[in-house]
Design an enzyme around this catalytic site. Structure first.
Site, PDB file in Angstrom:
ATOM      1  N   ILE A 195       0.819  -1.213   0.000  1.00 17.18           N
ATOM      2  CA  ILE A 195       0.000   0.000   0.000  1.00 17.18           C
ATOM      3  C   ILE A 195       0.852   1.262   0.000  1.00 17.18           C
ATOM      4  CG2 ILE A 195      -0.257   0.030   2.532  1.00 17.18           C
ATOM      5  CD1 ILE A 195      -3.124   1.078   2.074  1.00 17.18           C
TER       6      ILE A 195
ATOM      7  N   SER B  52       9.948  -4.654  -7.096  1.00 16.91           N
ATOM      8  CA  SER B  52       9.511  -5.494  -5.982  1.00 16.91           C
ATOM      9  C   SER B  52       9.989  -6.918  -6.203  1.00 16.91           C
ATOM     10  CB  SER B  52       7.983  -5.482  -5.872  1.00 16.91           C
ATOM     11  OG  SER B  52       7.546  -6.303  -4.813  1.00 16.91           O
TER      12      SER B  52
ATOM     13  N   THR C  30       0.111  -6.223   2.405  1.00  8.21           N
ATOM     14  CA  THR C  30      -1.129  -5.561   2.009  1.00  8.21           C
ATOM     15  C   THR C  30      -2.160  -6.526   1.430  1.00  8.21           C
ATOM     16  OG1 THR C  30       0.013  -3.456   1.654  1.00  8.21           O
ATOM     17  CG2 THR C  30      -2.133  -3.716   0.605  1.00  8.21           C
TER      18      THR C  30
ATOM     19  N   GLY D  38      -8.908  -3.047   7.987  1.00 12.39           N
ATOM     20  CA  GLY D  38      -9.305  -1.854   7.253  1.00 12.39           C
ATOM     21  C   GLY D  38      -8.363  -0.702   7.499  1.00 12.39           C
TER      22      GLY D  38
ATOM     23  N   GLU E 136     -12.723  -1.877  16.284  1.00 13.85           N
ATOM     24  CA  GLU E 136     -11.661  -2.840  16.546  1.00 13.85           C
ATOM     25  C   GLU E 136     -11.045  -2.571  17.913  1.00 13.85           C
ATOM     26  OE1 GLU E 136     -10.275  -3.931  11.994  1.00 13.85           O
ATOM     27  OE2 GLU E 136      -8.962  -2.679  13.205  1.00 13.85           O
TER      28      GLU E 136
ATOM     29  N   HIS F 102      -0.420 -11.017  16.592  1.00 12.56           N
ATOM     30  CA  HIS F 102      -1.873 -10.950  16.432  1.00 12.56           C
ATOM     31  C   HIS F 102      -2.500 -12.081  17.231  1.00 12.56           C
ATOM     32  CE1 HIS F 102      -5.849 -10.621  14.689  1.00 12.56           C
ATOM     33  NE2 HIS F 102      -5.472  -9.516  14.072  1.00 12.56           N
TER      34      HIS F 102
ATOM     35  N   ARG G 219      -4.024  -5.571  21.170  1.00 11.37           N
ATOM     36  CA  ARG G 219      -3.474  -6.853  20.721  1.00 11.37           C
ATOM     37  C   ARG G 219      -2.406  -7.418  21.643  1.00 11.37           C
ATOM     38  NH1 ARG G 219      -2.784  -5.533  14.258  1.00 11.37           N
ATOM     39  NH2 ARG G 219      -5.008  -5.655  13.718  1.00 11.37           N
TER      40      ARG G 219
ATOM     41  N   HIS H  84       2.930 -10.699  13.643  1.00 10.04           N
ATOM     42  CA  HIS H  84       2.035 -10.057  12.675  1.00 10.04           C
ATOM     43  C   HIS H  84       2.574  -8.758  12.095  1.00 10.04           C
ATOM     44  CE1 HIS H  84      -1.722  -8.832  10.847  1.00 10.04           C
ATOM     45  NE2 HIS H  84      -1.785  -7.754  11.595  1.00 10.04           N
TER      46      HIS H  84
ATOM     47  N   GLU I  45       5.665  -0.295   6.645  1.00  8.56           N
ATOM     48  CA  GLU I  45       6.138  -1.087   7.781  1.00  8.56           C
ATOM     49  C   GLU I  45       7.652  -1.134   7.915  1.00  8.56           C
ATOM     50  OE1 GLU I  45       5.344  -5.455   9.871  1.00  8.56           O
ATOM     51  OE2 GLU I  45       4.439  -5.013   7.927  1.00  8.56           O
TER      52      GLU I  45
ATOM     53  N   ARG J  15       1.106  -1.113  18.080  1.00  3.29           N
ATOM     54  CA  ARG J  15       0.282  -0.487  17.045  1.00  3.29           C
ATOM     55  C   ARG J  15      -1.201  -0.660  17.319  1.00  3.29           C
ATOM     56  NH1 ARG J  15      -2.271  -2.336  12.532  1.00  3.29           N
ATOM     57  NH2 ARG J  15      -1.173  -4.342  12.374  1.00  3.29           N
TER      58      ARG J  15
ATOM     59  N   SER K 150      -1.989   0.641  10.408  1.00  3.75           N
ATOM     60  CA  SER K 150      -0.885   0.351   9.479  1.00  3.75           C
ATOM     61  C   SER K 150      -1.247   0.703   8.046  1.00  3.75           C
ATOM     62  CB  SER K 150      -0.468  -1.119   9.577  1.00  3.75           C
ATOM     63  OG  SER K 150      -1.570  -1.967   9.348  1.00  3.75           O
TER      64      SER K 150
END
Length: 472
Positions: free
Chosen positions: A9, A29, A37, A43, A102, A212, A257, A313, A337, A348, A353
């Site tokens: 992203i 890449s 991503t 979201g 969340e 996570h 988390r 995660h 990241e 986080r 993110s």
């Protein structure tokens, strides 16, 4: 030419924004669809609701960040969120109308596209980048060339030395696949970060690896069960049906988390089995079609309790940058990241993110023609590090060592064992693992994602950042 390394992203949004600002851009890449991503589920957090504000979003971010957030960065990102979302939507992306809740958030502010937001964003941005005529090349970064504190070029496996570099933007992602249990793809091994470190960038906050809490593996297919499931009513229970999380935090399933992962891990060490119960979610198959399809592939539906475990995660640390994405090396940016903007602090906040990637990517054209500001390390201690040796470790070995010694619950003995293992290797994966273990050993307290059973409490004297700089 502006070169962007990475196709998540951050890299793709930066590429499109720069191209639309009239810049020449090439994107490289190692695997175009290999980053985090495409598999991001939740979201994009943004204070777009009528009962919300950037200030409230900032407060939640800072609280979850546990004393180490860079307040300037937090205020910048949360205040820019609405504008960036509007820009993204003007490019043609459509979020769904409802906002989701969340863990760690006090308001519904998570914009989404079904329950596979990352994949939808990735597909949209990749298509848009190609329509804009941006060259997208599969190749692997090997080295960054620096002279007198300024980028002069870089080397890739296929192209060799590239010297027509005006700016180099690293968007290579994190390194959570360096753990035996991980929610991320196998490309997520921190090689971009290690290459930048060897070139002279300063890294920070390497001890803060986020686990996570709700990952499953039905028939061997690892799958992240999105945070929004709990926001919509999913419950975490043990084999006796007990919602044990309330024994650890009054917020239960909606705690941050780090608290949930640690609680689940402790319960598993006690011999308990842990499950997520999705049966309380209304209209489940419409809200979470991707989860429903995953369960169906393995002969389950949402009324069956699903076994879960915590897994590596996300990494909060990385290449230290300012709000422009500038590192300590002139013309070398880091976004997403791979960077440490200070937004996340010690932990986080969920769905920050993807937001960070969009804000730093879309806003990059504002700064590429400005004079270089660089970074400050006044909020912490800079540790000089030497790397040497020819020890070779397999990725399998590294993942096991990290999980066992630099994982959810740490102590001096385990950390020193990891440090000694990695100290005589110059492999990219070993360097990153070494710095993670070293930072965790230096930080003699527990804070955010970093928990030491031999120092189980937070120490106000440690409300400072740990920086690493390579000494040649």
């Amino acid at each position: 030419m502006i070169y962007i390394i990475g196709s998540g992203i951050a890299g793709l949004s930066a590429g499109v924004a720069l191209r639309r600002a009239g810049k020449k851009v090439t994107l490289i890449s190692k695997r175009i669809d290999g980053g985090s991503t495409p598999i991001a589920k939740g979201g994009v957090a943004a204070s777009v609701g009528s009962d919300d504000s950037p200030e409230l979003h900032a407060q939640d971010t800072i609280r979850v960040g546990d004393g180490l957030c860079d307040v300037k960065t937090v205020n910048y990102v949360t205040s820019e969120a609405k504008n960036v979302i509007e820009t993204f939507e003007s490019w043609g992306f459509e979020f769904e109308e409802d906002l989701r809740l969340e863990g760690g958030h006090t308001k519904r502010r998570v914009l989404h596209r079904t329950d596979e937001t990352g994949r939808e964003i990735f597909n949209f941005l990749l298509k848009l980048a190609r329509e804009e005529g941006i060259p997208i090349i599969e190749d692997r970064l090997v080295e960054i060339r620096v002279k007198d504190g300024k980028v002069t070029g870089f080397v890739t496996e296929k192209r060799g030395l590239v010297e027509d570099v005006d700016k180099l933007v690293l968007a290579t992602g994190g390194y959570s696949y360096l753990y035996e249990y991980s929610s991320t793809q196998s490309t997520n091994i921190g090689d971009g970060m290690a290459i930048a470190f060897k070139a002279g960038t300063i890294l920070a906050d390497m001890e803060f690896v986020q686990f996570h809490p709700t990952v499953t593996s039905l028939d061997g297919e690892v799958f992240l069960l999105t945070e929004t499931l709990r926001g919509e009513g999913a419950q975490i229970i043990n084999e006796n049906g007990e919602r044990f999380l309330f024994n650890y935090d009054k917020r239960g399933e909606l705690a941050p988390r780090d608290i949930l992962s640690r609680a689940i891990y402790i319960e598993m060490l006690k011999g308990h089995k842990v499950f997520i119960d999705l049966s309380k979610i209304e209209d489940f198959e419409r809200k979470f079609p991707v989860v429903a399809k995953y369960l169906a592939r393995h002969g389950h539906n949402y009324k069956v309790k699903i076994p879960i475990f915590p897994a590596a995660h996300f990494v909060d640390g990385g290449i230290r940058v300012n709000i422009r994405g500038e590192s300590n090396i002139v013309n070398l940016y880091a976004i997403g990241e791979v960077s440490d903007s200070g937004l996340h602090g010690a932990n986080r906040l969920a769905s920050n993110s993807l937001l960070e990637g969009l804000v730093f990517g879309i806003n990059l054209p504002r700064y590429v023609d400005s004079s270089w500001e660089g970074i400050s390390t006044d909020d912490g201690i800079v540790h000089s590090v030497r790397i040497s040796g020819n020890k070779t470790l397999s990725l399998k070995e590294i993942r096991r060592i990290n999980w066992e010694n630099v994982g959810i619950i740490r102590n001096e003995e385990k950390l020193v064992k990891a440090i000694n293992t990695y100290s005589s290797s110059t492999q990219n994966e070993a360097i990153i693992s070494y710095l993670t273990a070293l930072a965790a050993e230096i930080r003699k307290e527990s804070r955010g994602n970093h928990f030491r059973e031999d120092y189980p409490y937070k120490d106000p004297n440690w409300e400072k950042r740990i920086y690493f700089k390579l000494v040649v």
